[in-house]
Design a protein around this motif. Sequence first.
Motif, PDB file in Angstrom:
ATOM      1  N   LEU A 279     -36.470   2.357  28.119  1.00 12.75           N
ATOM      2  CA  LEU A 279     -36.361   3.755  27.699  1.00 12.75           C
ATOM      3  C   LEU A 279     -34.970   4.043  27.150  1.00 12.75           C
ATOM      4  O   LEU A 279     -34.815   4.706  26.111  1.00 12.75           O
ATOM      5  N   GLN A 280     -33.948   3.545  27.821  1.00 11.66           N
ATOM      6  CA  GLN A 280     -32.577   3.709  27.361  1.00 11.66           C
ATOM      7  C   GLN A 280     -32.416   3.204  25.931  1.00 11.66           C
ATOM      8  O   GLN A 280     -31.855   3.902  25.072  1.00 11.66           O
ATOM      9  N   ASP A 281     -32.912   2.000  25.653  1.00 11.22           N
ATOM     10  CA  ASP A 281     -32.701   1.411  24.338  1.00 11.22           C
ATOM     11  C   ASP A 281     -33.573   2.042  23.267  1.00 11.22           C
ATOM     12  O   ASP A 281     -33.195   2.079  22.094  1.00 11.22           O
ATOM     13  N   ILE A 282     -34.739   2.512  23.630  1.00  9.17           N
ATOM     14  CA  ILE A 282     -35.554   3.249  22.668  1.00  9.17           C
ATOM     15  C   ILE A 282     -34.833   4.515  22.232  1.00  9.17           C
ATOM     16  O   ILE A 282     -34.856   4.901  21.063  1.00  9.17           O
ATOM     17  N   LEU A 283     -34.145   5.137  23.159  1.00 12.37           N
ATOM     18  CA  LEU A 283     -33.413   6.355  22.840  1.00 12.37           C
ATOM     19  C   LEU A 283     -32.134   6.078  22.064  1.00 12.37           C
ATOM     20  O   LEU A 283     -31.732   6.891  21.224  1.00 12.37           O
ATOM     21  N   SER A 284     -31.473   4.942  22.319  1.00 15.03           N
ATOM     22  CA  SER A 284     -30.104   4.826  21.824  1.00 15.03           C
ATOM     23  C   SER A 284     -29.736   3.529  21.125  1.00 15.03           C
ATOM     24  O   SER A 284     -28.627   3.425  20.598  1.00 15.03           O
ATOM     25  N   GLU A 285     -30.594   2.533  21.090  1.00 12.50           N
ATOM     26  CA  GLU A 285     -30.192   1.236  20.551  1.00 12.50           C
ATOM     27  C   GLU A 285     -30.520   1.126  19.073  1.00 12.50           C
ATOM     28  O   GLU A 285     -31.667   0.930  18.689  1.00 12.50           O
ATOM     29  N   GLY A 286     -29.518   1.253  18.227  1.00 14.66           N
ATOM     30  CA  GLY A 286     -29.720   1.034  16.806  1.00 14.66           C
ATOM     31  C   GLY A 286     -29.965   2.306  16.033  1.00 14.66           C
ATOM     32  O   GLY A 286     -30.234   3.379  16.576  1.00 14.66           O
ATOM     33  N   VAL A 287     -29.894   2.184  14.725  1.00 12.20           N
ATOM     34  CA  VAL A 287     -30.056   3.339  13.857  1.00 12.20           C
ATOM     35  C   VAL A 287     -31.474   3.878  13.910  1.00 12.20           C
ATOM     36  O   VAL A 287     -31.717   5.045  13.612  1.00 12.20           O
ATOM     37  N   ASN A 288     -32.409   3.057  14.316  1.00 10.31           N
ATOM     38  CA  ASN A 288     -33.787   3.527  14.436  1.00 10.31           C
ATOM     39  C   ASN A 288     -34.075   4.186  15.770  1.00 10.31           C
ATOM     40  O   ASN A 288     -35.191   4.637  16.015  1.00 10.31           O
ATOM     41  N   SER A 289     -33.129   4.258  16.625  1.00 14.94           N
ATOM     42  CA  SER A 289     -33.354   4.861  17.938  1.00 14.94           C
ATOM     43  C   SER A 289     -33.636   6.347  17.806  1.00 14.94           C
ATOM     44  O   SER A 289     -33.261   7.002  16.825  1.00 14.94           O
ATOM     45  N   ARG A 290     -34.276   6.875  18.826  1.00 16.47           N
ATOM     46  CA  ARG A 290     -34.691   8.274  18.775  1.00 16.47           C
ATOM     47  C   ARG A 290     -33.473   9.216  18.680  1.00 16.47           C
ATOM     48  O   ARG A 290     -33.496  10.175  17.909  1.00 16.47           O
ATOM     49  N   LEU A 291     -32.465   8.965  19.486  1.00 19.70           N
ATOM     50  CA  LEU A 291     -31.312   9.861  19.483  1.00 19.70           C
ATOM     51  C   LEU A 291     -30.501   9.745  18.197  1.00 19.70           C
ATOM     52  O   LEU A 291     -29.985  10.739  17.689  1.00 19.70           O
ATOM     53  N   ALA A 304     -24.570   9.437  19.349  1.00 15.32           N
ATOM     54  CA  ALA A 304     -25.396   9.850  20.485  1.00 15.32           C
ATOM     55  C   ALA A 304     -25.965   8.602  21.123  1.00 15.32           C
ATOM     56  O   ALA A 304     -26.152   7.573  20.464  1.00 15.32           O
ATOM     57  N   GLY A 305     -26.243   8.680  22.397  1.00 10.57           N
ATOM     58  CA  GLY A 305     -26.775   7.511  23.084  1.00 10.57           C
ATOM     59  C   GLY A 305     -27.302   7.853  24.457  1.00 10.57           C
ATOM     60  O   GLY A 305     -27.306   9.013  24.890  1.00 10.57           O
ATOM     61  N   ALA A 306     -27.746   6.823  25.150  1.00  9.83           N
ATOM     62  CA  ALA A 306     -28.256   6.968  26.513  1.00  9.83           C
ATOM     63  C   ALA A 306     -27.857   5.737  27.302  1.00  9.83           C
ATOM     64  O   ALA A 306     -27.651   4.659  26.734  1.00  9.83           O
ATOM     65  N   ILE A 340     -36.707  13.270  24.335  1.00 15.99           N
ATOM     66  CA  ILE A 340     -37.265  12.907  25.640  1.00 15.99           C
ATOM     67  C   ILE A 340     -38.673  13.464  25.786  1.00 15.99           C
ATOM     68  O   ILE A 340     -39.582  12.786  26.272  1.00 15.99           O
ATOM     69  N   SER A 341     -38.869  14.686  25.352  1.00 11.56           N
ATOM     70  CA  SER A 341     -40.195  15.298  25.432  1.00 11.56           C
ATOM     71  C   SER A 341     -41.223  14.512  24.622  1.00 11.56           C
ATOM     72  O   SER A 341     -42.365  14.323  25.053  1.00 11.56           O
ATOM     73  N   ASP A 342     -40.817  14.020  23.460  1.00 12.30           N
ATOM     74  CA  ASP A 342     -41.736  13.231  22.635  1.00 12.30           C
ATOM     75  C   ASP A 342     -42.213  11.982  23.377  1.00 12.30           C
ATOM     76  O   ASP A 342     -43.395  11.618  23.307  1.00 12.30           O
ATOM     77  N   LEU A 343     -41.305  11.318  24.073  1.00 15.97           N
ATOM     78  CA  LEU A 343     -41.686  10.110  24.817  1.00 15.97           C
ATOM     79  C   LEU A 343     -42.507  10.444  26.051  1.00 15.97           C
ATOM     80  O   LEU A 343     -43.321   9.625  26.503  1.00 15.97           O
TER      81      LEU A 343
END
Length: 875
Positions: A279-291, A304-306, A340-343
């Motif tokens: 979950l952390q990396d989906i939110l914050s890892e890379g330019v394609n991340s959610r955040l 931004a990151g998590a 976060i709500s989307d996930l």
Amino acid sequence: MSKAAAPAFVQEEAGIQEYRLSNGLKLLLVHNPAAPVVTVQVVYHVGSRNEAVGHTGATHFLEHMLFKGTPSFNKAKGSQIPQVLNRIGANFNATTWLDRTTYYETVPADQLELALQLEAERMQHAFIRDRDRQMEMTVVRNEMERDENDPDSQMFKHLFAQAYLAHPYHHPTIGWHSDVEGMPTARLRQFYKDFYHPNNATLLLVGDFERKSALELVTRHFGPIPASAKPIPVMYTHEQVQQGERRFVLRRPGQLGSVQMAWHVPPMQHADSHALDVLQDILSEGVNSRLYQAVVETQLGLYAGAYNLQLRDPGLFIAFAKLSSGVSHAEVETAILACISDLQQQPPAERELQRVKNQVRAAFSYQRHGAHQLASMLAEFEAAASWQYMVHYLERLDAVTAADVQRVAQTYLKPDNRTVGHFVPEASDSIALTQTEATAPVPRPAAKAAAGQQRRAGKSKIQRQTFGNGVLLTQENHLDNTVALHGQLRAGVAYNPDSVSPLAQLAVGMLKKGTQNYDKLVLADQLAQLGTSIDFRLGADTVSFSVRCLSEHFERSLALLHEILLQPRFEADEFDKLRRQRIDRLKQRRDNTDAMAYDLLYRQLYPAGHYHHQPEIEALIAATEAATLDDVMAFYHQHYRSGGMVLAGVGDFDSQSLYDFAQNRFADWQPEILPWPVIPDQPLQAAGQTLVCPMPDKANVSIVMGHQSQLKRTDPDYFAAMLGNHVLGQSSLSSRLGLRIRDQLGLTYGIYSHFPDLSRSAGPWVVAVTTHPDNVQAVLAETRKVIRQVLSKGLTPTELSEARSSLTGSYLVNLTTHPEIAARLLQLEHYQLGLNYFQRRGKLIAAVSDEAVQQALRQHLHPDRLSVAIAGKYE
């Protein structure tokens, strides 16, 4: 005393052997003969979680104290711990965190016993004396006060203090100010007696050693240490379930606002830990991340990151963002919560999930590269869970499903489990780096002002004055009681007689080895008592130095700087030690794939005798062995002088007093100005070459691609080239190269392009990347393809607009502390940029047209002429 029993074998998995001594000490052995070094690391299962009000910071303070001496390693014998380890060229330190304290040394393989002897004595026989505690308290306090200059660090501290009300994670690891100042020596001694025992520690040996011999040495030095006579104190406080959102606002000097939020999550050993990591990396890892997409791509924030911070006890899942100028906290907070709500409502797509797993797998492998890195990684898992957690991490990560990610987001990231903090920078404290007076903010009492006094508020204008043939730049800032002074002399590497000569390196290395009035150890003690740091750094054409201290110690710190610069001792014994250390570092360089790749490239691009030419390590060792103290002293006397010196002071001091000091103490010190060294441009090669440094014991490969460039810092197309390179390869997370090689293809954890060594002279243009040996050809082909596409099709207006914003914003973010500003002031003078450059820089970047960027890329980038240097497990 009877002979201690040999360690009992417990288990072996993934090349990690576990043993147990009769006194309870856990021993982990990892044989890694890739380089003739060994990392010895001791993990004590005591951290700030074992502290309470009144003695917060005890763990960290005690860590400092354990460098003060033991029966065998002490000042009286001339064998202090740092001295002994420096002598053998060791890399050593200690760190304190919430769950653990670690001490480590990476030493030549033949010095294993020394490291073990040192750590065994430190475990039970450390000197904890009141006179040492009194001196060290100022050092720790200064460390704390420096930390307080950083708004992000303070936000992190307050976030924990709000999220935890009962559990000791509430307290910062460094402690609360009054506890550190008032902590008695007896309390530190008792803390040491309570927790420093073999049955509360894990000893790790990672590197080039023979197992039987290592076991015998461990038994000899650690076996006789008794287990604790009493049970190790247990931390039994539990945090109650949070029953509603908590909020706080931090207002203090700064440039850009930020948002941080945290949710309670289970301890590391919990079954949901791996899903939370994903979950952390989906939110914050890379330019394609959610955040990134929600905050950075929309220009709401600079980054931004998590972070899933899992600990021995329940930890925190943290999300954060640094606001762009003019953006409200509410906008950024809404964007983060929407991600976060989307996930929570929809699980991640399988492709997104797999991409994150691939990135984590690569990162996990790179983090294990090298003896020290692997030992540190094992130590962290051992402190929060167990070393087996690391062994099985990837397989458990692979088992995480999209539904698992959605479930943990729903379970833990609830509003009532949330703590939210806003950093609101005070407008009156914004940087005023201009040549006109800034509006003065309302004065306010200073936390550390002298009794009955008020500290003057705000920053003054930049002043430029000359002393003899030197230049002084100053900016007063009386918002806290710290000072940073940076400076430079014309004595860099380019003044060496040839490219193998080490005279400039050895001369700067001798500066802190003692002065006419103080030997090396006394000098270090003087600085420590003041809580002052004085450091030197060797550059292409300059030696730069930095002083950081409290304002009440500024005058004394300046006097020590003056003595170090003008009156170095140049003792023969210290010179021999320095020379040996340099030789050892050169030898250890052979184990570094990045260094080897860069050396290969520079050796091919530049001819022998050129400043940028990188000689063979054997030649550098031979030149170091041949260097004499007389040679180094002659170099010092010729090049160290006030002529051409630049000083830049920022902080809580009086500019006139600093000018008087410079004029009285430096102006007459060899005032003649040496001409700048001539570093000729190297013509662009007609065709590149491929060079390989086989390092078969390495798990991955370092690749450096590059060619000569004629770009200089003072060229009119400098910003155009920087903007183009920013889009192409400045970041592994958001650049064209990063998007393609890392995010889309998963071929690397990191890739970037840059103009290293760019200054008054030109250096090369370089692309650096690490990858698996099987992927080398794919990385090379795809990298060239991306570069050609950029040159042929150009960059989009959106990409360039974002690059302008990023280059402008990141510069401001890095102007938040006194040292950062002082370093920038040196650049203003070095490149003659003008005192209003801080104001003009954003306008200069904004004025660069899209076509100018494309023209600069065509001028400076030539993918068909790239040389390729490969170091690692590759034939």
